[in-house]
Design an enzyme around this catalytic site. Structure first.
Site, PDB file in Angstrom:
ATOM      1  N   THR A 114       0.829  -1.208   0.000  1.00 44.15           N
ATOM      2  CA  THR A 114       0.000   0.000   0.000  1.00 44.15           C
ATOM      3  C   THR A 114       0.865   1.259   0.000  1.00 44.15           C
ATOM      4  O   THR A 114       1.997   1.232   0.502  1.00 44.15           O
ATOM      5  CB  THR A 114      -0.894  -0.010   1.267  1.00 44.15           C
ATOM      6  OG1 THR A 114      -1.407   1.291   1.494  1.00 44.15           O
ATOM      7  CG2 THR A 114      -0.122  -0.423   2.518  1.00 44.15           C
ATOM      8  N   ASP A 115       0.314   2.351  -0.523  1.00 48.02           N
ATOM      9  CA  ASP A 115       1.056   3.623  -0.481  1.00 48.02           C
ATOM     10  C   ASP A 115       1.193   4.130   0.949  1.00 48.02           C
ATOM     11  O   ASP A 115       1.997   5.015   1.226  1.00 48.02           O
ATOM     12  CB  ASP A 115       0.398   4.678  -1.381  1.00 48.02           C
ATOM     13  CG  ASP A 115      -1.031   5.034  -0.987  1.00 48.02           C
ATOM     14  OD1 ASP A 115      -1.593   4.403  -0.067  1.00 48.02           O
ATOM     15  OD2 ASP A 115      -1.598   5.958  -1.608  1.00 48.02           O
ATOM     16  N   GLU A 116       0.408   3.548   1.880  1.00 45.83           N
ATOM     17  CA  GLU A 116       0.439   4.035   3.263  1.00 45.83           C
ATOM     18  C   GLU A 116       1.787   3.772   3.938  1.00 45.83           C
ATOM     19  O   GLU A 116       2.101   4.379   4.955  1.00 45.83           O
ATOM     20  CB  GLU A 116      -0.722   3.433   4.065  1.00 45.83           C
ATOM     21  CG  GLU A 116      -2.044   3.784   3.412  1.00 45.83           C
ATOM     22  CD  GLU A 116      -3.284   3.469   4.235  1.00 45.83           C
ATOM     23  OE1 GLU A 116      -3.175   3.371   5.458  1.00 45.83           O
ATOM     24  OE2 GLU A 116      -4.353   3.329   3.625  1.00 45.83           O
TER      25      GLU A 116
ATOM     26  N   TYR B 216      -1.114  -0.462  11.300  1.00 40.92           N
ATOM     27  CA  TYR B 216      -1.399  -1.131  10.013  1.00 40.92           C
ATOM     28  C   TYR B 216      -0.273  -0.854   9.018  1.00 40.92           C
ATOM     29  O   TYR B 216       0.331  -1.788   8.474  1.00 40.92           O
ATOM     30  CB  TYR B 216      -2.744  -0.656   9.441  1.00 40.92           C
ATOM     31  CG  TYR B 216      -2.900  -0.961   7.962  1.00 40.92           C
ATOM     32  CD1 TYR B 216      -3.003  -2.274   7.503  1.00 40.92           C
ATOM     33  CD2 TYR B 216      -2.901   0.073   7.007  1.00 40.92           C
ATOM     34  CE1 TYR B 216      -3.119  -2.555   6.137  1.00 40.92           C
ATOM     35  CE2 TYR B 216      -3.019  -0.203   5.646  1.00 40.92           C
ATOM     36  CZ  TYR B 216      -3.130  -1.518   5.218  1.00 40.92           C
ATOM     37  OH  TYR B 216      -3.230  -1.792   3.873  1.00 40.92           O
TER      38      TYR B 216
ATOM     39  N   LYS C 284       2.589  -3.374   7.265  1.00 43.42           N
ATOM     40  CA  LYS C 284       2.758  -3.554   5.819  1.00 43.42           C
ATOM     41  C   LYS C 284       4.189  -3.183   5.400  1.00 43.42           C
ATOM     42  O   LYS C 284       4.802  -3.864   4.575  1.00 43.42           O
ATOM     43  CB  LYS C 284       1.739  -2.706   5.038  1.00 43.42           C
ATOM     44  CG  LYS C 284       0.289  -3.119   5.200  1.00 43.42           C
ATOM     45  CD  LYS C 284      -0.029  -4.500   4.644  1.00 43.42           C
ATOM     46  CE  LYS C 284      -0.026  -4.571   3.128  1.00 43.42           C
ATOM     47  NZ  LYS C 284      -0.482  -5.906   2.641  1.00 43.42           N
TER      48      LYS C 284
HETATM   49  P1  NAD Z   1      -9.883  -7.014   3.236  1.00 42.74           P
HETATM   50  O1  NAD Z   1      -9.769  -6.736   4.693  1.00 42.74           O
HETATM   51  O2  NAD Z   1     -11.168  -6.709   2.547  1.00 42.74           O
HETATM   52  O3  NAD Z   1      -9.575  -8.559   2.961  1.00 42.74           O
HETATM   53  C1  NAD Z   1      -8.539  -9.245   3.604  1.00 42.74           C
HETATM   54  C2  NAD Z   1      -8.775 -10.736   3.407  1.00 42.74           C
HETATM   55  O4  NAD Z   1      -7.690 -11.444   4.015  1.00 42.74           O
HETATM   56  C3  NAD Z   1     -10.059 -11.257   4.082  1.00 42.74           C
HETATM   57  O5  NAD Z   1     -10.740 -12.122   3.201  1.00 42.74           O
HETATM   58  C4  NAD Z   1      -9.549 -12.024   5.299  1.00 42.74           C
HETATM   59  O6  NAD Z   1     -10.385 -13.077   5.680  1.00 42.74           O
HETATM   60  C5  NAD Z   1      -8.210 -12.519   4.785  1.00 42.74           C
HETATM   61  N1  NAD Z   1      -7.255 -12.800   5.872  1.00 42.74           N
HETATM   62  C6  NAD Z   1      -6.984 -12.030   6.956  1.00 42.74           C
HETATM   63  N2  NAD Z   1      -6.054 -12.645   7.727  1.00 42.74           N
HETATM   64  C7  NAD Z   1      -5.713 -13.796   7.092  1.00 42.74           C
HETATM   65  C8  NAD Z   1      -4.812 -14.836   7.388  1.00 42.74           C
HETATM   66  N3  NAD Z   1      -4.049 -14.824   8.483  1.00 42.74           N
HETATM   67  N4  NAD Z   1      -4.732 -15.882   6.525  1.00 42.74           N
HETATM   68  C9  NAD Z   1      -5.506 -15.919   5.415  1.00 42.74           C
HETATM   69  N5  NAD Z   1      -6.393 -14.976   5.096  1.00 42.74           N
HETATM   70  C10 NAD Z   1      -6.495 -13.906   5.924  1.00 42.74           C
HETATM   71  O7  NAD Z   1      -8.669  -6.242   2.575  1.00 42.74           O
HETATM   72  P2  NAD Z   1      -8.535  -5.593   1.117  1.00 42.74           P
HETATM   73  O8  NAD Z   1      -8.988  -4.187   1.174  1.00 42.74           O
HETATM   74  O9  NAD Z   1      -9.102  -6.527   0.107  1.00 42.74           O
HETATM   75  O10 NAD Z   1      -6.952  -5.559   0.979  1.00 42.74           O
HETATM   76  C11 NAD Z   1      -6.241  -6.645   0.423  1.00 42.74           C
HETATM   77  C12 NAD Z   1      -4.762  -6.327   0.399  1.00 42.74           C
HETATM   78  O11 NAD Z   1      -4.522  -5.146  -0.356  1.00 42.74           O
HETATM   79  C13 NAD Z   1      -4.170  -6.062   1.787  1.00 42.74           C
HETATM   80  O12 NAD Z   1      -2.908  -6.663   1.843  1.00 42.74           O
HETATM   81  C14 NAD Z   1      -4.052  -4.549   1.848  1.00 42.74           C
HETATM   82  O13 NAD Z   1      -2.984  -4.157   2.688  1.00 42.74           O
HETATM   83  C15 NAD Z   1      -3.774  -4.210   0.399  1.00 42.74           C
HETATM   84  N6  NAD Z   1      -4.203  -2.882  -0.028  1.00 42.74           N
HETATM   85  C16 NAD Z   1      -5.492  -2.482   0.208  1.00 42.74           C
HETATM   86  C17 NAD Z   1      -5.899  -1.227  -0.238  1.00 42.74           C
HETATM   87  C18 NAD Z   1      -7.327  -0.760  -0.027  1.00 42.74           C
HETATM   88  O14 NAD Z   1      -7.623   0.402  -0.285  1.00 42.74           O
HETATM   89  N7  NAD Z   1      -8.251  -1.606   0.416  1.00 42.74           N
HETATM   90  C19 NAD Z   1      -5.004  -0.393  -0.913  1.00 42.74           C
HETATM   91  C20 NAD Z   1      -3.703  -0.858  -1.142  1.00 42.74           C
HETATM   92  C21 NAD Z   1      -3.313  -2.108  -0.699  1.00 42.74           C
HETATM   93  P1  TYD Z   2     -10.151   4.443   5.339  1.00 43.37           P
HETATM   94  O1  TYD Z   2     -11.221   4.068   4.373  1.00 43.37           O
HETATM   95  O2  TYD Z   2     -10.154   3.817   6.691  1.00 43.37           O
HETATM   96  O3  TYD Z   2      -8.767   4.215   4.583  1.00 43.37           O
HETATM   97  P2  TYD Z   2      -7.261   4.622   5.043  1.00 43.37           P
HETATM   98  O4  TYD Z   2      -7.263   5.067   6.435  1.00 43.37           O
HETATM   99  O5  TYD Z   2      -6.547   3.342   4.877  1.00 43.37           O
HETATM  100  O6  TYD Z   2      -6.831   5.687   4.084  1.00 43.37           O
HETATM  101  O7  TYD Z   2     -10.199   6.008   5.545  1.00 43.37           O
HETATM  102  C1  TYD Z   2     -10.069   6.906   4.445  1.00 43.37           C
HETATM  103  C2  TYD Z   2     -10.059   8.324   4.998  1.00 43.37           C
HETATM  104  O8  TYD Z   2     -11.343   8.607   5.568  1.00 43.37           O
HETATM  105  C3  TYD Z   2      -9.062   8.535   6.117  1.00 43.37           C
HETATM  106  O9  TYD Z   2      -8.523   9.853   5.999  1.00 43.37           O
HETATM  107  C4  TYD Z   2      -9.894   8.434   7.387  1.00 43.37           C
HETATM  108  C5  TYD Z   2     -11.229   8.975   6.944  1.00 43.37           C
HETATM  109  N1  TYD Z   2     -12.418   8.401   7.607  1.00 43.37           N
HETATM  110  C6  TYD Z   2     -13.398   9.246   8.152  1.00 43.37           C
HETATM  111  O10 TYD Z   2     -13.286  10.487   8.098  1.00 43.37           O
HETATM  112  N2  TYD Z   2     -14.500   8.683   8.733  1.00 43.37           N
HETATM  113  C7  TYD Z   2     -14.654   7.317   8.813  1.00 43.37           C
HETATM  114  O11 TYD Z   2     -15.670   6.857   9.395  1.00 43.37           O
HETATM  115  C8  TYD Z   2     -13.651   6.471   8.257  1.00 43.37           C
HETATM  116  C9  TYD Z   2     -13.769   4.975   8.322  1.00 43.37           C
HETATM  117  C10 TYD Z   2     -12.550   7.061   7.644  1.00 43.37           C
END
Ligand code: NAD
Ligand code: TYD
Length: 337
Positions: A124-126, A149, A153
């Site tokens: 992630t970019d985070e 988090y 990562k």
């Molecule tokens: P999510 O929370 O929706 O899904 C995570 C999945 O992983 C779930 O199905 C969960 O059951 C499974 N999981 C958790 N712990 C596990 C374990 N120990 N063994 C096997 N499975 C397990 O997350 P997401 O938003 O789909 O993100 C997926 C990946 O992409 C993550 O690695 C996250 O860091 C990365 N990512 C997410 C975003 C975003 O905006 N959502 C952006 C950049 C990168």
């Molecule tokens: P989020 O979807 O949790 O993603 P991330 O923290 O990984 O970027 O949050 C996106 C942005 O929205 C972040 O700046 C936090 C803000 N936020 C709120 O203002 N209210 C909320 O209820 C949530 C969940 C997030």
């Protein structure tokens, strides 16, 4: 080609598996998922009986479960499995350390032992931390995670890097900006705002609402990962983004406008501790080296996403009325007011 997709029952994993099964019917996809609160097999119910798809319930940090899969031969690992919500990591970092760091370690060790063509670490970019000024993150930006988090990562990224440098393991790291789209768990900002609005509930905006996130439609992220599987170079990092920087307040207002609901639903609540002010990702490298670019404008992606939540009320209502309800109540009523 045999793909091991971890965390495939979550948001991005679901979208990725659906994309890959359709696009590459000759590839075999094994989805291993622990099915935490964020994993939902209902997302993939349509794939039951598909001869090129198999689901295995398992924890990536459990060496014996994972070894049984590697023993049968894996070509490419795409590691999505993670605890993914910043707010949860602030409450309890333990599961983030176990899955995101120890789980990645198990996968890297087994990849070394059994051999693979590529390990794609979906990061992630985070990990870069918070931006000041007008610049964007590049693959060379220093890592500066600010919450448990992103720290977990970043730790996994460094472990991946070390396995490439030390053991020549073909690891590739991707760092994508904030995703949105179908199947996203409604604790994340966009689905939370859509579902709260549809239920005429208030929308909690942290702090002054001026924190900026850079958004990408999930289908574009999935296509970028496909490009990395096919052409990405071991040892490289690829940033993935779509040039959609928006403050949280602007974003919430766009959703309210599209749903024809009043801005009075917005409720400013206390800020997230360690809240990163701005993310913005530069993705010139993946564009120039792999020819990938996003296909969706932010407005199109947002409209598609809203449409999906309107058409699938059962999916998110089940989540909102289940175990998540207690978490949500505690978080917003107790902590965030
Ligand atoms: P999510 O929370 O929706 O899904 C995570 C999945 O992983 C779930 O199905 C969960 O059951 C499974 N999981 C958790 N712990 C596990 C374990 N120990 N063994 C096997 N499975 C397990 O997350 P997401 O938003 O789909 O993100 C997926 C990946 O992409 C993550 O690695 C996250 O860091 C990365 N990512 C997410 C975003 C975003 O905006 N959502 C952006 C950049 C990168
Ligand atoms: P989020 O979807 O949790 O993603 P991330 O923290 O990984 O970027 O949050 C996106 C942005 O929205 C972040 O700046 C936090 C803000 N936020 C709120 O203002 N209210 C909320 O209820 C949530 C969940 C997030």
């Amino acid at each position: 080609m045999k793909l091991l997709v971890t965390g495939g029952a979550g948001f991005i994993g679901t979208n990725f598996i659906r994309h890959m099964i359709t696009k590459h019917p000759n590839w075999k996809v094994i989805n291993v998922d622990k099915l935490t609160y964020a994993g939902n097999l209902e997302n993939l119910a349509g794939l039951k009986g598909c001869s090129n798809y198999r689901f295995v319930k398992g924890d990536i940090a459990d060496n014996s479960v994972m070894e049984a899969l590697f023993r049968k031969g894996i070509d490419v690992v795409v590691n999505f499995a993670a605890e993914s919500h910043v707010d949860r990591s602030i409450q309890d970092a333990g599961p983030f350390i176990n899955t995101n760091i120890a789980g990645t370690f198990v996968l890297l060790q087994l990849a070394r032992q059994y051999g693979i063509q590529k390990h794609i670490q979906v990061s992630t970019d985070e990990v870069y931390g918070s931006l000041q000024g007008k610049n964007k993150f590049t693959e060379d930006s220093s890592l500066g995670p600010n919450n448990p988090y992103s720290a977990s990562k970043a730790s996994a990224d460094l472990l991946c890097r070390s396995y490439y440098k030390t053991y020549n393991l073909p690891v590739i790291i991707t760092r994508c900006s904030n995703n949105y789209g179908p199947y996203q768990f409604p604790e994340k900002l966009i689905p939370l705002v859509i579902t709260n609005t549809l239920e005429n509930e208030s929308i909690p905006v942290y702090g002054d609402g001026l924190n900026v996130r850079d958004w990408i439609y999930v289908a574009d992220h999935c296509r970028a990962l496909e490009a990395v599987i096919q052409g990405g170079q071991p040892g490289e990092v690829y940033n993935i983004g779509a040039n959609n920087e928006l403050s949280n307040l602007e974003l919430v207002k766009q959703i309210l406008e599209l749903l024809n609901k009043p801005e009075e639903l917005i409720k400013f609540v206390s800020d997230r501790p360690g809240h990163d002010r701005r993310y913005a990702i530069g993705w010139t490298k993946i564009k120039d080296s792999l020819g990938w670019r996003p296909a969706y404008s932010f407005r199109d992606g947002l409209e598609q996403t809203i449409k999906w939540y309107i058409e699938h009320p059962g999916w998110w209502r089940r989540i909102r009325s289940g175990e998540y309800k207690d978490y949500y109540r505690k978080w917003y009523k107790g902590v965030r007011n």
